[in-house]
Write a protein that holds these residues in place. Structure first.
Motif, PDB file in Angstrom:
ATOM      1  N   MET A  39      27.325  38.906  37.895  1.00  0.00           N
ATOM      2  CA  MET A  39      27.573  37.773  38.747  1.00  0.00           C
ATOM      3  C   MET A  39      28.866  37.097  38.306  1.00  0.00           C
ATOM      4  N   ALA A  40      29.667  36.729  39.280  1.00  0.00           N
ATOM      5  CA  ALA A  40      30.961  36.108  38.989  1.00  0.00           C
ATOM      6  C   ALA A  40      30.795  34.652  38.560  1.00  0.00           C
ATOM      7  N   LYS A  41      31.492  34.298  37.487  1.00  0.00           N
ATOM      8  CA  LYS A  41      31.532  32.879  37.077  1.00  0.00           C
ATOM      9  C   LYS A  41      32.484  32.126  37.994  1.00  0.00           C
ATOM     10  N   PHE A  42      33.572  32.762  38.363  1.00  0.00           N
ATOM     11  CA  PHE A  42      34.547  32.268  39.328  1.00  0.00           C
ATOM     12  C   PHE A  42      34.996  30.848  39.011  1.00  0.00           C
ATOM     13  N   THR A  43      35.529  30.674  37.802  1.00  0.00           N
ATOM     14  CA  THR A  43      35.976  29.353  37.354  1.00  0.00           C
ATOM     15  C   THR A  43      37.164  28.831  38.159  1.00  0.00           C
ATOM     16  N   GLU A  44      37.849  29.723  38.864  1.00  0.00           N
ATOM     17  CA  GLU A  44      39.021  29.337  39.645  1.00  0.00           C
ATOM     18  C   GLU A  44      38.659  28.734  41.006  1.00  0.00           C
ATOM     19  N   GLN A  45      37.406  28.717  41.352  1.00  0.00           N
ATOM     20  CA  GLN A  45      36.978  28.353  42.708  1.00  0.00           C
ATOM     21  C   GLN A  45      37.358  26.952  43.155  1.00  0.00           C
ATOM     22  N   ASN A  46      37.574  26.025  42.250  1.00  0.00           N
ATOM     23  CA  ASN A  46      37.883  24.648  42.632  1.00  0.00           C
ATOM     24  C   ASN A  46      39.379  24.349  42.699  1.00  0.00           C
ATOM     25  N   SER A  47      40.211  25.352  42.523  1.00  0.00           N
ATOM     26  CA  SER A  47      41.657  25.120  42.537  1.00  0.00           C
ATOM     27  C   SER A  47      42.159  24.882  43.959  1.00  0.00           C
ATOM     28  N   ASP A  48      43.234  24.117  44.060  1.00  0.00           N
ATOM     29  CA  ASP A  48      43.833  23.838  45.366  1.00  0.00           C
ATOM     30  C   ASP A  48      44.432  25.089  45.979  1.00  0.00           C
ATOM     31  N   LYS A  49      45.047  25.901  45.139  1.00  0.00           N
ATOM     32  CA  LYS A  49      45.672  27.140  45.599  1.00  0.00           C
ATOM     33  C   LYS A  49      44.986  28.302  44.885  1.00  0.00           C
ATOM     34  N   LEU A  50      44.012  28.846  45.535  1.00  0.00           N
ATOM     35  CA  LEU A  50      43.154  29.865  44.949  1.00  0.00           C
ATOM     36  C   LEU A  50      43.931  31.098  44.501  1.00  0.00           C
ATOM     37  N   LEU A  51      44.725  31.671  45.371  1.00  0.00           N
ATOM     38  CA  LEU A  51      45.450  32.893  45.019  1.00  0.00           C
ATOM     39  C   LEU A  51      46.478  32.649  43.923  1.00  0.00           C
ATOM     40  N   ALA A  52      47.146  31.514  43.959  1.00  0.00           N
ATOM     41  CA  ALA A  52      48.121  31.191  42.909  1.00  0.00           C
ATOM     42  C   ALA A  52      47.421  31.040  41.563  1.00  0.00           C
ATOM     43  N   THR A  53      46.265  30.411  41.562  1.00  0.00           N
ATOM     44  CA  THR A  53      45.509  30.241  40.320  1.00  0.00           C
ATOM     45  C   THR A  53      45.042  31.593  39.796  1.00  0.00           C
ATOM     46  N   LEU A  54      44.559  32.438  40.681  1.00  0.00           N
ATOM     47  CA  LEU A  54      44.129  33.777  40.266  1.00  0.00           C
ATOM     48  C   LEU A  54      45.289  34.598  39.741  1.00  0.00           C
ATOM     49  N   ASN A  55      46.485  34.306  40.206  1.00  0.00           N
ATOM     50  CA  ASN A  55      47.676  35.035  39.772  1.00  0.00           C
ATOM     51  C   ASN A  55      48.281  34.471  38.486  1.00  0.00           C
ATOM     52  N   SER A  56      47.812  33.325  38.044  1.00  0.00           N
ATOM     53  CA  SER A  56      48.377  32.667  36.875  1.00  0.00           C
ATOM     54  C   SER A  56      47.689  33.134  35.586  1.00  0.00           C
ATOM     55  N   PRO A  57      48.434  33.734  34.656  1.00  0.00           N
ATOM     56  CA  PRO A  57      47.828  34.166  33.392  1.00  0.00           C
ATOM     57  C   PRO A  57      47.236  32.996  32.593  1.00  0.00           C
ATOM     58  N   GLU A  58      47.814  31.812  32.751  1.00  0.00           N
ATOM     59  CA  GLU A  58      47.334  30.646  32.000  1.00  0.00           C
ATOM     60  C   GLU A  58      46.048  30.066  32.585  1.00  0.00           C
ATOM     61  N   LYS A  59      45.858  30.199  33.878  1.00  0.00           N
ATOM     62  CA  LYS A  59      44.733  29.541  34.533  1.00  0.00           C
ATOM     63  C   LYS A  59      43.569  30.462  34.898  1.00  0.00           C
ATOM     64  N   SER A  60      43.811  31.746  35.025  1.00  0.00           N
ATOM     65  CA  SER A  60      42.751  32.635  35.496  1.00  0.00           C
ATOM     66  C   SER A  60      41.919  33.202  34.348  1.00  0.00           C
ATOM     67  N   ASN A  61      40.693  33.552  34.666  1.00  0.00           N
ATOM     68  CA  ASN A  61      39.752  34.107  33.703  1.00  0.00           C
ATOM     69  C   ASN A  61      39.702  35.621  33.899  1.00  0.00           C
ATOM     70  N   MET A  62      40.497  36.354  33.127  1.00  0.00           N
ATOM     71  CA  MET A  62      40.587  37.803  33.302  1.00  0.00           C
ATOM     72  C   MET A  62      39.305  38.517  32.895  1.00  0.00           C
ATOM     73  N   GLY A  63      38.506  37.921  32.039  1.00  0.00           N
ATOM     74  CA  GLY A  63      37.234  38.532  31.658  1.00  0.00           C
ATOM     75  C   GLY A  63      36.262  38.601  32.825  1.00  0.00           C
ATOM     76  N   ASP A  64      36.467  37.754  33.813  1.00  0.00           N
ATOM     77  CA  ASP A  64      35.594  37.691  34.990  1.00  0.00           C
ATOM     78  C   ASP A  64      36.262  38.319  36.214  1.00  0.00           C
ATOM     79  N   ARG A  65      37.448  38.885  36.041  1.00  0.00           N
ATOM     80  CA  ARG A  65      38.247  39.328  37.184  1.00  0.00           C
ATOM     81  C   ARG A  65      37.563  40.395  38.032  1.00  0.00           C
TER      82      ARG A  65
END
Length: 157
Positions: free
Chosen positions: A1-27
């Motif tokens: 099951m995805a934790k999806f910590t990025e879900q509350n970001s204003d810019k979802l795709l940009a957050t997922l693309n950011s090494p500093e903000k995204s959770n690669m362990g859950d990718r």
């Protein structure tokens, strides 16, 4: 099951693309969730009708025994061992692909996730109010990216 910590970001795709903000362990989990959101919204935007008989769904053949891990070192040996114990024959997994291609379940599979050769309607987060908001947000962002790449392309979707 995805934790999806990025879900509350204003810019979802940009957050997922950011090494500093995204959770690669859950990718991996998040990528499957986003795929489901995108397919469900694409299906919603393109309902099945006499003029549009195309069924849109997403599927998994399940964990199959194959040589896909042949060049991955120790991980390959572990995955091959797991496949021997738990994996399906590739022929069994391929039935899911064929069933989806022929539309075995008709309109009931439109926009659905196919598992074990049948639609598996989502539960929990995906159909929730929040899940639906994220689905629409993702769709909007994807359309924006597509329009940047090829202006006018989303008019055909």
């Amino acid at each position: 099951m995805a934790k999806f910590t990025e879900q509350n970001s204003d810019k979802l795709l940009a957050t997922l693309n950011s090494p500093e903000k995204s959770n690669m362990g859950d990718r991996y989990n998040v990528s499957k969730l986003l795929l489901l959101f995108a397919v469900r919204e694409l299906a919603k935007q393109n309902p099945v009708s006499d003029q549009n008989p195309v069924l849109i769904s997403v599927l998994t053949p399940g964990f199959c025994k194959s040589s896909v891990f042949r060049d991955t070192g120790f991980g390959s040996k572990m995955m091959n061992f797991m496949a021997i114990i738990m994996g399906r024959e590739t022929e069994v997994g391929s039935r899911t692909l064929v069933d989806a291609a022929v539309g075995k379940h008709g309109r009931s599979e439109h926009g659905e996730f196919l598992w074990d050769n049948k639609p598996a309607p989502p539960t929990g987060f995906v159909p929730s109010e929040k899940g639906q908001r994220i689905q629409k947000k993702l769709w909007s962002e994807l359309n924006g990216k597509l329009e940047e790449a090829v202006p006018g392309v989303t008019a055909t979707v």
